[in-house]
Design an enzyme around this catalytic site. Structure first.
Site, PDB file in Angstrom:
ATOM      1  N   SER A 131      27.454  15.044 -80.702  1.00 57.72           N
ATOM      2  CA  SER A 131      27.979  14.019 -79.800  1.00 57.72           C
ATOM      3  C   SER A 131      29.310  13.567 -80.377  1.00 57.72           C
ATOM      4  CB  SER A 131      27.005  12.836 -79.734  1.00 57.72           C
ATOM      5  OG  SER A 131      27.613  11.710 -79.137  1.00 57.72           O
ATOM      6  N   TYR A 144      21.104   6.710 -84.531  1.00 59.40           N
ATOM      7  CA  TYR A 144      21.512   7.829 -83.676  1.00 59.40           C
ATOM      8  C   TYR A 144      22.886   8.342 -84.095  1.00 59.40           C
ATOM      9  CZ  TYR A 144      23.269  10.400 -79.679  1.00 59.40           C
ATOM     10  OH  TYR A 144      23.830  11.373 -78.882  1.00 59.40           O
TER      11      TYR A 144
END
Length: 250
Positions: A131, A144
């Site tokens: 990401s 995360y």
């Protein structure tokens, strides 16, 4: 040609399965939802095998590898992953550890086991889905973001090792920004900017991986954001990220 895709039941993983099947790849798909896997299997034009697994469970990555071991896999896509929103001290520890098992541990194990086989054959490709968060610090999504930082740094290191070894094996890193998937529902947040199409992100990632490219960031605005973040002090960048994340709260 055969590809393995984790997290294939929805979102980017599902669109990757559709695209690779259109390109002529036989597939091995895994995810937690057996019904969704079966439905996807029935719609694809190439040979598709499925194995229902929860990659947060300790043995699951090894079970997936054993299932694939003698099937001449050409491409591994480590797509499975999710996030948890909230202050670090408030997020349930068990939920967080399960997330880290999927985002880090399973990806690490599968990358290592398949990479050994690929290097022995001097052929094969790995696409790790990270990401744009992997280049940043993420208050309110701290674990995360940290897990995606791990994926980024691990993949970059492996790439350099392969380059030094003059290996024909390639490893790639897909780093999208917000994508219109089930991620936000599971994390309990909403988008703070318009999301990208999972189909576009999937095709961009697969095309780049098949060309052996290293860092794949589909959206221009995200590429610019990642580049610009290099020049912002860490404390200021964390403060900016906090304000952006706070707007995601449902």
């Amino acid at each position: 040609m055969r590809a393995v895709i984790t997290g294939a039941t929805s979102g980017i993983g599902r669109e990757m399965a559709v695209y690779l099947s259109q390109l002529g790849y036989d597939l091995i798909l895994t995810g937690r939802n057996e019904t969704m896997l079966r439905k996807l299997q029935q719609t694809l034009p190439t040979r598709v095998e499925t194995i229902t697994l929860d990659l947060s469970e300790p043995r699951a990555p090894f079970q997936l590898y054993a299932f694939c071991k003698n099937k001449q896999v050409d491409l591994l896509v480590n797509n499975a992953g999710y996030g948890l929103f909230g202050s670090f001290d408030q997020i349930d520890l068990e939920d967080e550890l399960n997330m880290l098992n999927v985002n880090i541990r399973a990806l690490h194990i599968l990358t290592k086991l398949f990479l050994r086989d690929f290097k022995q054959r001097n052929r094969g490709r790995i696409l790790n889905v990270a990401s744009s968060a992997g280049f940043l610090t993420g208050p309110l999504l701290s674990s995360y973001y940290a897990s995606k930082n791990y994926v980024v740094r691990l993949t970059l290191a492996i790439h350099e090792e392969l380059r030094r070894a003059n290996s024909k094996v390639t490893v790639s890193l897909l780093c999208p920004g917000p994508v219109d998937t089930n991620f936000n529902n599971r994390a309990g947040v909403q988008f703070s900017m318009p999301p990208a199409s999972p189909e576009r992100v999937a095709r961009y990632g697969i095309d780049g991986a098949l060309k052996g490219k290293l860092i794949l960031i589909p959206e221009l605005r995200v590429r610019l954001g990642v580049f610009g973040s290099r020049f912002v002090p860490h404390k200021l960048l964390s403060a900016i990220t906090y304000e952006i994340q706070k707007k995601k709260l449902k």
